[in-house]
Scaffold this active site. Structure first.
Site, PDB file in Angstrom:
ATOM      1  N   ARG A 170      39.690  35.798  22.231  1.00 24.83           N
ATOM      2  CA  ARG A 170      40.643  36.897  22.314  1.00 24.83           C
ATOM      3  C   ARG A 170      41.471  37.078  21.040  1.00 24.83           C
ATOM      4  O   ARG A 170      42.633  37.478  21.088  1.00 24.83           O
ATOM      5  CB  ARG A 170      41.590  36.685  23.504  1.00 24.83           C
ATOM      6  CG  ARG A 170      40.910  36.711  24.873  1.00 24.83           C
ATOM      7  CD  ARG A 170      40.362  38.105  25.184  1.00 24.83           C
ATOM      8  NE  ARG A 170      39.923  38.210  26.571  1.00 24.83           N
ATOM      9  CZ  ARG A 170      38.681  38.049  26.994  1.00 24.83           C
ATOM     10  NH1 ARG A 170      37.728  37.756  26.102  1.00 24.83           N
ATOM     11  NH2 ARG A 170      38.360  38.181  28.253  1.00 24.83           N
ATOM     12  N   SER A 219      43.410  42.583  31.876  1.00 20.85           N
ATOM     13  CA  SER A 219      43.953  41.245  32.097  1.00 20.85           C
ATOM     14  C   SER A 219      45.272  41.083  31.352  1.00 20.85           C
ATOM     15  O   SER A 219      45.362  41.394  30.161  1.00 20.85           O
ATOM     16  CB  SER A 219      42.961  40.184  31.627  1.00 20.85           C
ATOM     17  OG  SER A 219      41.773  40.241  32.393  1.00 20.85           O
ATOM     18  N   GLU A 301      47.798  38.402  26.910  1.00 22.22           N
ATOM     19  CA  GLU A 301      46.634  39.078  26.351  1.00 22.22           C
ATOM     20  C   GLU A 301      46.988  40.524  26.020  1.00 22.22           C
ATOM     21  O   GLU A 301      46.505  41.088  25.047  1.00 22.22           O
ATOM     22  CB  GLU A 301      45.458  39.028  27.330  1.00 22.22           C
ATOM     23  CG  GLU A 301      44.186  39.635  26.784  1.00 22.22           C
ATOM     24  CD  GLU A 301      42.968  39.309  27.610  1.00 22.22           C
ATOM     25  OE1 GLU A 301      42.133  40.218  27.797  1.00 22.22           O
ATOM     26  OE2 GLU A 301      42.833  38.157  28.071  1.00 22.22           O
TER      27      GLU A 301
END
Length: 310
Positions: A170, A219, A301
């Site tokens: 990520r 998310s 995130e």
């Protein structure tokens, strides 16, 4: 800063532009300026001639973003039609503009017998997918990306190999101030009908487990630490953000108009009238409670940008 003298452009340059309607969560204040360049040359000349002291924030389709209620200082750059092309090469490469939607790239590649099916259920556009090394069902951008083209803050255009981005779970390392304008992927060969069937199955699985009809930004938190620096699939890791949120008793937790979704507790949701401050505060309360319950520190995130309301 809205009175700042800005370079001449061929695209659209809008002052005090509200950003809430440009994000999936539908919250946030205005940008001092929103610039939608006509093409690469327009973007390059604007960045070259803009006062280096003026902050610049490249924004995609707002699928993984909270814009705070006070808005964003400086210039928000949002790429559009001049940056959404998709080309399939005879050598198996897929070249996509940074504004091309991930789902569109996956579908067009599949029609040509090229497998980028992992992009099909990733919300957003290619620029953001590269920036966060997005992935799904065991495959990440890092597994397919060959190179990207960026325009630097001084107006220079440069092609960077994927290795230069240090893609990890990520995350990526882009040059400071660089705007991604294009990405090239190596796409394995596949049978078009089989690829279409795989994507249909992915969509069904996503819709079964995620609140796709609610106002979310995907998310909220990364899965807890424990991944390789190359972006090892989170599908194989035993610790899931949703599970530690669930175990802390936070499914359905609320603060003002913000809620941790009942269907999937790692989806921070605007129930209809949330402010950016309420969404961020609920996220921080979840992080605090999860740490108290399990000793795990959840990392955001969702990107959060801008200033709080005055």
């Amino acid at each position: 800063m809205t009175d700042l003298a800005l370079p001449e452009v061929r695209g659209r340059l809008m002052r005090d532009k509200p950003l809430a309607d440009l994000t999936w969560l539908r919250v946030g204040g205005p940008a001092d300026w929103l610039f939608q360049p006509a093409d690469r040359e327009d973007l390059a000349s604007f960045l070259r001639d803009l006062d280096p002291a003026v902050p610049v924030f490249p924004m995609g389709v707002g699928s993984n973003l909270i814009v705070r209620d006070g808005g964003v200082r400086g210039v928000v750059i949002r790429l559009g039609r001049g940056f959404n092309g998709i080309e399939i090469g005879a050598d198996g490469t897929v070249t996509a503009g940074a504004a091309a939607l991930d789902a569109h790239v996956a579908r067009k590649a599949a029609q040509a017998g090229r497998d980028l099916t992992f992009l099909r259920t990733i919300p957003g556009a290619i620029g953001g997918a590269v920036r966060m090394n997005a992935g799904c069902y065991g495959t990440y951008v890092a597994d397919a990306l060959r190179e990207i083209t960026v325009i630097h803050r001084d107006g220079r255009t440069e092609t960077l190999p994927a290795a230069a981005l240090e893609l990890a779970y990520r995350s990526s390392r882009l040059p400071e101030g660089a705007v991604i304008v294009e990405a090239v992927f190596d796409a394995p060969e596949g049978e078009a009908a089989a690829l279409e069937a795989r994507m249909a199955d992915q969509i069904a699985r996503r819709d079964d487990s995620q609140p796709t009809k609610d106002r979310t930004a995907g998310s909220t938190f990364r899965n807890p630490a424990g991944f390789s620096s190359t972006g090892q699939s989170d599908d194989t890791h035993e610790l899931k953000a949703w599970k530690v949120i669930e175990d802390a008793g936070l499914r359905g937790a609320r603060f003002g108009g913000a809620v941790m979704n009942e269907k999937h507790p790692n989806f921070l949701t605007n129930s209809g009238n949330a402010t950016a401050a309420e969404l961020e505060e609920l996220g921080e309360r979840v992080r605090k409670r999860v740490y108290e319950h399990s000793g795990l520190t959840l990392e955001w995130e969702i990107m959060r940008v801008g200033a709080p309301s005055a």
